[in-house]
Design an enzyme around this catalytic site. Structure first.
Site, PDB file in Angstrom:
ATOM      1  N   GLN A   1      -6.627  -0.122   3.350  1.00 18.45           N
ATOM      2  CA  GLN A   1      -5.600   0.253   2.589  1.00 18.45           C
ATOM      3  C   GLN A   1      -4.117   0.160   3.142  1.00 18.45           C
ATOM      4  O   GLN A   1      -3.719   1.106   3.654  1.00 18.45           O
ATOM      5  CB  GLN A   1      -5.701   1.752   1.987  1.00 18.45           C
ATOM      6  CG  GLN A   1      -4.816   2.185   1.156  1.00 18.45           C
ATOM      7  CD  GLN A   1      -4.952   1.623  -0.577  1.00 18.45           C
ATOM      8  OE1 GLN A   1      -6.145   1.631  -0.698  1.00 18.45           O
ATOM      9  NE2 GLN A   1      -3.911   1.335  -1.113  1.00 18.45           N
ATOM     10  N   PHE A   2      -3.549  -1.385   3.339  1.00 19.37           N
ATOM     11  CA  PHE A   2      -2.341  -1.516   4.013  1.00 19.37           C
ATOM     12  C   PHE A   2      -1.020  -0.560   3.400  1.00 19.37           C
ATOM     13  O   PHE A   2      -0.094  -0.535   4.345  1.00 19.37           O
ATOM     14  CB  PHE A   2      -1.979  -2.948   4.094  1.00 19.37           C
ATOM     15  CG  PHE A   2      -1.296  -3.523   3.003  1.00 19.37           C
ATOM     16  CD1 PHE A   2       0.196  -3.741   2.886  1.00 19.37           C
ATOM     17  CD2 PHE A   2      -2.070  -3.924   1.911  1.00 19.37           C
ATOM     18  CE1 PHE A   2       0.615  -4.064   1.500  1.00 19.37           C
ATOM     19  CE2 PHE A   2      -1.609  -4.596   0.719  1.00 19.37           C
ATOM     20  CZ  PHE A   2      -0.017  -4.593   0.735  1.00 19.37           C
ATOM     21  N   THR A   3      -1.307  -0.398   2.174  1.00 18.49           N
ATOM     22  CA  THR A   3       0.014   0.495   1.490  1.00 18.49           C
ATOM     23  C   THR A   3      -0.072   1.988   1.931  1.00 18.49           C
ATOM     24  O   THR A   3       1.284   2.458   1.712  1.00 18.49           O
ATOM     25  CB  THR A   3      -0.191   0.490  -0.062  1.00 18.49           C
ATOM     26  OG1 THR A   3      -1.407   1.121  -0.154  1.00 18.49           O
ATOM     27  CG2 THR A   3      -0.365  -0.971  -0.794  1.00 18.49           C
TER      28      THR A   3
END
Length: 147
Positions: A78-80
């Site tokens: 989950q890069f966000t």
């Protein structure tokens, strides 16, 4: 590393209509990696999450860990989680690690959990994923290797 931890009764991740990971009782982990994360960050968080006492004992107190209850993990990249929303209206993702670095740390993290005897299912790194879960409690925590 930054991880959103959600206690779950059941969860799954689907990519292009195909289930790529599915668990029953356990934890859903949304895993974010930043530029300077190293194996030690992954090791710290794997140990922290495996031993977090967030499952209820016979008296209804959060006193048991994932290891104590024999729970599973659904780990989703989950890069966000490193999105910066302080300025403007569009998040800035400059703090998120580049994919070639993030995938190595993410894989290391999942392998460290498996070495503890935990069954780990995953999504597909970098893919658009649909994550479904029944949040138990709800219990949701954020753990960070730097803070």
């Amino acid at each position: 590393m930054r991880i959103v931890v959600q206690r779950s009764k059941a969860a799954s991740v689907t990519v292009n209509g195909e289930v790529t990971g599915q668990i029953t009782k356990g934890l859903v982990l949304l895993v974010g990696v930043t530029h300077d994360d190293v194996e030690e960050d992954a090791r710290f968080l794997a140990d922290k999450i495996a031993n977090l006492r967030i499952f209820e004992d016979e008296n209804g107190k959060m006193n048991l860990s994932l290891l104590d209850v024999g729970g599973e993990i659904l780990s989703v990249s989950q890069f966000t989680l490193y999105g910066d929303c302080r300025k403007g209206r569009r998040p800035n993702f400059l703090a998120a690690a580049r994919p070639e670095h993030a995938i190595e740390i993410y894989r290391t993290f999942n392998q460290l959990l498996r070495q503890k005897g935990i069954h780990v299912e995953t999504g597909v790194f970098g893919a658009m994923m649909d994550v479904a879960l029944i949040n138990d409690g709800p219990v949701t925590l954020i753990v960070d290797s730097k803070e």
